[in-house]
Design an enzyme around this catalytic site. Structure first.
Site: not given
Ligand code: NDP
Ligand code: HSE
Length: 436
Positions: A33, A43, A129, A134, A187, A190, A205
């Site tokens: 970078a 947060a 991205e 993923g 994990g 959704e 997507k």
């Molecule tokens: P998670 O539920 O694992 O993580 C979300 C986090 O955000 C949790 O720790 C949650 O806390 C926290 N959170 C919720 N509300 C708030 C708030 N108001 N303020 C601060 N923190 C908050 O989700 P993922 O990491 O799986 O997914 C995140 C994003 O990435 C989504 O948009 C998903 O579609 C996308 N994504 C996910 C993939 C995957 O493989 N998991 C792959 C590609 C995209 P708490 O648990 O206490 O509610």
């Molecule tokens: N829930 C999504 C999947 C996460 O299974 O492909 C990746 O975007």
């Protein structure tokens, strides 16, 4: 040069992976970078969980608004998910003049047009991205690597959870519910797993891919969406016998009268590479007029693979942070004033080949009536199999593959076939793509 300071919203599956990757590979990332990238604020609703992960290396907040408004933050990473508070936080970060990185495909598919317009006004970047495929750099490929091409079509396995379910059901004979629970534990799924199973996540997507490929606005509301919850072992088995695999595909194609935008289970010839993509892996075929067919393959979900894409976006944004906004890659690959108004085709106007399975009474003349209805609807049969009835069984399964047929003609034919007294129950229709 001072480090780029990042505010991370949500340290769950992807947020946790992003924290790990950015810290583990800090030296490599800095060399790429040109300056250090440091998560300065985090947060999460669950501050105790965040504290355990962050271990004093960033300022913690329970309130995400404090992070998007913090004057010392250059880039906000949104990894909360959903289209509620995530949308408001992203818009506020943009209003505050901060660049945004997000993995949130639901947010972009539904509100991307508004978000990109706001970002353009404020001269900030929104990088996404991780929102499709993923860890696969498919957004970069479409926006940059394939920029010479007129894209003809895209067909992809873009939901890891449903591909994992289909693979495990076929290979291990496990039940739908068992495999879904496993995908959730890993994990992949959704927050609302019906998004994965019913094709909604794939449609989010695909909406993004279609916009990038054809230079059109995001039009999630016009996507045709059908999931895997009604697939049976019988259809998976018959498809195999005929030389096909069933995959949940997202398909977007430039057709003569509009753009196809559809997600549904699809028979794919078993010899195609994409038919052999198993588990949580994703694969996206892109056909360009100059390059021909190209295939992108990799882990479509999970903590570290998705973090790989999030961190790549951080590097990209860092490299371009001082560039003249006119010289950055446009959000939707085409210049914002050059988006096209080509319509999305209603599903009834789409042409596909089909797999049709029906259970019929084993009597003379039954098949003739069915083939008459298909001929009346201008549907031509490509192949047909009638299974032997079991001992003492009066009903048999007939499986047909059709040539290309207009969806609305197939709908009408199916309705007529289902009304025949010799046909038992519903006709199963699964679309078939040769992907040539
Ligand atoms: P998670 O539920 O694992 O993580 C979300 C986090 O955000 C949790 O720790 C949650 O806390 C926290 N959170 C919720 N509300 C708030 C708030 N108001 N303020 C601060 N923190 C908050 O989700 P993922 O990491 O799986 O997914 C995140 C994003 O990435 C989504 O948009 C998903 O579609 C996308 N994504 C996910 C993939 C995957 O493989 N998991 C792959 C590609 C995209 P708490 O648990 O206490 O509610
Ligand atoms: N829930 C999504 C999947 C996460 O299974 O492909 C990746 O975007």
């Amino acid at each position: 040069m001072r480090a780029i300071r990042v505010g991370l919203l949500g340290i769950g599956t992807v947020g946790g992976g992003t924290w790990d990757v950015l810290n583990r590979n800090a030296g490599e990332i800095r060399r790429r970078a040109g300056r250090a990238i440091r998560i300065a604020r985090v947060a999460d609703k669950d501050v105790n969980k965040a504290r355990r992960l962050v271990d004093g290396k960033a300022v913690l907040h329970k309130d995400a608004w404090e992070v998007v408004r913090a004057p010392d933050i250059d880039i906000v990473i949104e990894l909360i998910g959903g289209t509620g508070i995530a949308r408001d936080l992203v818009l506020e970060a943009i209003a505050q003049g901060k660049h945004v990185v997000t993995a949130n495909k639901a947010l972009l598919a539904k509100h991307g047009n508004r978000i990109f317009a706001a970002a353009q006004k404020k001269d900030v970047m929104v990088a996404f991205e991780a929102s499709v495929g993923g860890g696969i750099p498919i957004i970069k490929a479409l926006r940059e690597g394939l920029a010479a091409n007129r894209i003809e079509w895209i067909a992809g396995i873009i939901n890891g959870t449903s591909n994992f379910i289909l693979s495990e059901m076929r290979d291990k004979g496990l039940s739908f519910a068992q495999v879904l629970a496993e995908a959730q534990a890993r994990g992949y799924a959704e927050a609302d797993p019906t998004f994965d199973i019913e094709g909604v996540d794939a449609a989010h997507k695909l909406t993004i891919l279609s916009a990038l490929a054809f230079g059109i606005p995001m039009q999630f509301g016009k996507a045709y969406t059908e999931g895997i919850s009604k697939l049976t072992q019988a259809d998976i088995g018959y498809a195999e016998e005929l030389g096909y695999r069933i995959k949940l595909l997202g398909i977007t194609r430039r057709a003569p009268r509009g753009i196809e935008l559809r997600v549904h289970p699809t028979l794919v010839p078993a010899r195609r590479l994409i038919a052999n993509v198993e588990g949580v892996m994703n694969a996206i075929l892109v056909k360009g007029d100059a390059v021909g067919a190209t295939l992108y393959y990799g882990a479509g979900a999970g903590s570290q693979p998705t973090a790989s894409a999030v961190v790549a976006d951080l590097v990209d944004v860092t490299r371009l942070i001082t560039a003249d906004p006119e010289h950055r890659v446009p959000h939707l690959a085409f210049q914002p004033d050059q988006l096209s108004a080509t319509p999305i085709l209603p599903m009834g106007e789409v042409e596909t080949c089909c797999y049709l399975r029906m259970r019929v009474l084993d009597k003379p003349g039954v098949l003739a009536r069915i083939t008459r209805i298909l001929a009346d609807s201008r549907i031509s049969i490509d192949a047909m199999v009638q299974k032997e009835p079991g001992e003492g069984e009066q009903r048999v399964d007939i499986v047909m593959l059709t040539h290309l047929a207009l969806e609305k003609n197939v709908d009408k034919a199916i309705a007529r076939i289902e009304r025949l007294p010799t046909v038992v129950g519903k006709v199963t229709r699964i679309r078939l793509e040769a992907l040539l």
